[in-house]
Design an enzyme around this catalytic site. Structure first.
Site, mmCIF file in Angstrom:
data_model
loop_
_atom_site.group_PDB
_atom_site.id
_atom_site.type_symbol
_atom_site.label_atom_id
_atom_site.label_comp_id
_atom_site.label_asym_id
_atom_site.label_seq_id
_atom_site.Cartn_x
_atom_site.Cartn_y
_atom_site.Cartn_z
ATOM 1 N N LYS A 190 0.855 -1.190 0.000
ATOM 2 C CA LYS A 190 0.000 0.000 0.000
ATOM 3 C C LYS A 190 0.888 1.236 0.000
ATOM 4 O O LYS A 190 1.435 1.622 1.025
ATOM 5 C CB LYS A 190 -0.911 0.024 1.234
ATOM 6 C CG LYS A 190 -1.842 1.225 1.234
ATOM 7 C CD LYS A 190 -2.162 1.639 2.641
ATOM 8 C CE LYS A 190 -2.321 3.092 2.900
ATOM 9 N NZ LYS A 190 -1.876 4.101 2.006
ATOM 10 N N PRO A 191 1.070 1.864 -1.173
ATOM 11 C CA PRO A 191 1.870 3.095 -1.211
ATOM 12 C C PRO A 191 1.056 4.260 -0.649
ATOM 13 O O PRO A 191 -0.161 4.156 -0.496
ATOM 14 C CB PRO A 191 2.142 3.283 -2.701
ATOM 15 C CG PRO A 191 1.043 2.582 -3.407
ATOM 16 C CD PRO A 191 0.530 1.495 -2.502
ATOM 17 N N SER A 247 5.147 7.510 9.804
ATOM 18 C CA SER A 247 5.248 8.261 11.058
ATOM 19 C C SER A 247 5.182 7.332 12.267
ATOM 20 O O SER A 247 4.617 6.235 12.202
ATOM 21 C CB SER A 247 4.112 9.279 11.132
ATOM 22 O OG SER A 247 2.880 8.589 11.164
ATOM 23 N N GLU A 268 9.887 1.341 10.324
ATOM 24 C CA GLU A 268 10.874 2.403 10.074
ATOM 25 C C GLU A 268 10.122 3.708 10.270
ATOM 26 O O GLU A 268 9.317 4.100 9.431
ATOM 27 C CB GLU A 268 11.411 2.304 8.634
ATOM 28 C CG GLU A 268 12.189 1.046 8.326
ATOM 29 C CD GLU A 268 13.569 1.025 8.972
ATOM 30 O OE1 GLU A 268 13.996 2.064 9.516
ATOM 31 O OE2 GLU A 268 14.203 -0.041 8.945
ATOM 32 N N CYS A 302 13.240 11.275 6.733
ATOM 33 C CA CYS A 302 13.275 10.796 8.123
ATOM 34 C C CYS A 302 14.655 11.025 8.724
ATOM 35 O O CYS A 302 14.794 11.190 9.929
ATOM 36 C CB CYS A 302 12.924 9.323 8.172
ATOM 37 S SG CYS A 302 13.958 8.322 7.110
ATOM 38 N N GLU A 399 9.725 16.152 14.462
ATOM 39 C CA GLU A 399 10.469 16.408 13.223
ATOM 40 C C GLU A 399 9.720 17.480 12.431
ATOM 41 O O GLU A 399 8.498 17.435 12.324
ATOM 42 C CB GLU A 399 10.677 15.121 12.419
ATOM 43 C CG GLU A 399 9.435 14.294 12.210
ATOM 44 C CD GLU A 399 9.653 13.014 11.425
ATOM 45 O OE1 GLU A 399 10.778 12.704 11.025
ATOM 46 O OE2 GLU A 399 8.645 12.321 11.214
#
Ligand code: NAP
Length: 498
Positions: A190-191, A247, A268, A302, A399
């Site tokens: 799933k992009p 995230s 990740e 990231c 971030e």
């Protein structure tokens, strides 16, 4: 009539059939069961680039079934045969790097040269894991009984799911798909909703390289559909592993959902990277590295340096050099010649950057350069350098994901380490020094999965990428990255003695 993003894209494509605008299930290009669609936009202009299906749980179930049907054939295929397909796929991705890069720029916004570089980098994972898949060695372990032998086998996990973000739409796909498939698993991918076209172009080349139907399935959907797709992937018993990049908030949710069936999970997640410059650093190297780590992809990485910690003796020179370089960066549409910084992905991304800068200024921070939306409008933001960052600022905790370099001074080595580790995240730490002893001391003390010394780049198919603390679980890339997609089975063989 002014050229639209779509007309510019179409003009650039040597092979227009790479522009796929449907899901891919069981080797077929398909729409959503419901027939619903959504638009993928160029973040630089807001124009529609393509209209895609809104797939949800029902579509995801069909994709999972296709992956399950393909599993027996794929997992029992000789590793040399799987390797040949993956290597061919890598070659095709490199051959079509310009086209895929152009597709990526249309939906993601980054400069097209940077997008093409990312596509080439993404091909590296296919090559690497084609080879590593041939080295899935087991063990024979000495037994304490004369009658038995202990054998360790490594086997594919089964049907897996990959969920990927929009910031690296090519590399984050192959960093999951390549090890998963090389190990003999099948996958439902799933992009991200903003950048599905890059993933679909890569899938098309996978089919051309010889992937059997159902080995890789791509489910696409709008932002509102992610929860339904994710819930199906985590609750469907056929899926044995979730590999996620995105995230920390969504990673925690998927981890919690996967707990119900004790599914394997690798994550990740977000970073909040310290970028530490000691007085003895080479100034030029530190500033060049800042450009790579902070301003590449408009800061939407990231690994992006989020908290710049600069020792007081080099502070003024560093701030001046960083501002001078940031001020020269060319902001523009990713297709325009010379562009170095594209737009942010969407208005939410822009609002976050503005909130972070505003918060810092409210606390007495100073803008050295930039600090505002760019004159180009839409989601463009000026390359920015600010001073006065401190641990109470929002930017210290979250971030920023934008082209904003925020600087904090420090006095000695221990203070730098304490400040660097003052975060729930632990992806990468950047360290600039010419002192070998300090390099070791600081690298060992940083609570991160990776340390980059005197360079602004980290990552590569041969190296284990990943974080500690709330930056993730597991590693991607390298021989360690393959282990995350394999199960260990121990066989105790009896009846050996006569
Ligand atoms: P995100 O919002 O977490 O989304 C990542 C993916 O998860 C998208 O496909 C998203 O789809 C999907 N998703 C969201 N909610 C879901 C749910 N309930 N179930 C299943 N899938 C769901 O992250 P992003 O904004 O795309 O990416 C930026 C983040 O990724 C940053 O935090 C960055 O640090 C991190 N990142 C980490 C690495 C690394 O290697 N550590 C690399 C790149 C990026 P929707 O967009 O539809 O919600």
């Amino acid at each position: 009539m002014a050229a639209t993003t779509l007309s510019r894209l179409t003009e650039r494509l040597a092979d227009p059939s790479l522009l796929r605008a449907t899901g891919c299930i069981g080797g077929e290009w398909v729409g959503a069961v419901s027939g619903a669609t959504y638009d993928v936009l160029d973040p630089a202009t807001g124009e529609v680039v393509a209209t895609l299906p809104r797939m949800v749980a029902a579509d995801t179930r069909v994709a999972i079934e296709a992956a399950a049907a393909a599993l027996p054939g794929w997992r029992s295929m000789l590793t040399t045969a799987r390797a040949r397909i993956l290597r061919r796929w890598a070659d095709l991705v490199r051959e079509h790097a310009d086209d895929i890069g152009s597709i990526e720029t249309a939906e993601q916004g980054k400069p097209v040269t940077e997008a093409i570089d990312e596509v080439r980098y993404s091909a590296g994972f296919l090559d690497w894991f084609a080879e590593e898949g041939r080295r899935v060695y087991g063990d024979v372990i000495p037994s304490t009984s004369a009658d038995t032998r202990i054998v360790v086998l490594k086997q594919p996990v089964g049907v897996t799911a990959g969920i990927t973000p929009w910031n690296l739409p090519a590399a984050m796909v192959t960093r999951k798909v390549a090890p998963a498939l090389a190990a003999g698993n099948t996958m439902v991918l799933k992009p991200a909703p903003f950048t599905p076209l890059t993933a679909l172009a890569i899938a098309e080349l996978g089919i051309r390289a010889g992937l059997p139907p159902g080995v890789l399935n791509v489910v696409v959907g709008d932002v509102e559909d992610a929860a339904a797709i994710g819930a199906e992937l985590t609750s469907n018993r056929t899926v044995r592993k979730i590999g996620f990049t995105g995230s920390t908030a969504v990673g925690k949710l998927l981890l919690a959902q996967s707990a119900a069936q004790v599914k394997r999970v690798s994550l990740e997640l977000g970073g909040n990277s310290p970028f530490i410059v000691f007085d003895d650093a080479d100034l030029q190297t530190a500033v060049d590295s800042l450009m790579a780590s902070k301003f590449r992809n408009a800061g939407q990485l990231c690994t992006a340096a989020n908290r710049l910690l600069v020792q007081t003796g080099i502070l003024d020179d560093f701030v001046a050099a960083a501002a001078e370089r940031a001020g020269r960066l060319v902001v523009g549409h990713g297709y325009d010649d010379g562009t170095e910084i594209g737009p942010l992905i969407n208005s939410a991304g822009l609002a976050k950057v503005e909130r972070h800068v505003g918060d810092l200024l409210d606390r007495g921070g100073t803008v050295v350069i930039g600090g505002h939306r760019h004159d180009l409008g839409h989601t463009f933001f000026e390359p920015t350098v600010v001073t006065g960052l401190d641990p109470a600022a929002v930017m210290w905790r979250e971030e920023t994901f934008g082209p904003v370099a925020a600087i904090t001074p420090f006095g000695d080595e221990q203070e730098a380490i304490d400040l660097a580790n003052d975060t729930d995240f632990g992806l990468v730490g950047f360290v600039f020094t010419r002192d070998l002893g300090r390099t070791w001391r600081v690298s060992e003390a940083l609570e991160t999965g990776m340390v980059a010394v005197n360079t602004g780049r980290v990552s590569g198919e041969m190296a284990p990428f990943g974080g500690v603390k709330e930056s993730g679980l597991g590693r991607e890339g390298s021989k360690y990255g393959l282990e995350d997609w394999l199960e260990i089975k121990y066989m105790n063989l009896g009846g050996i003695s006569r």
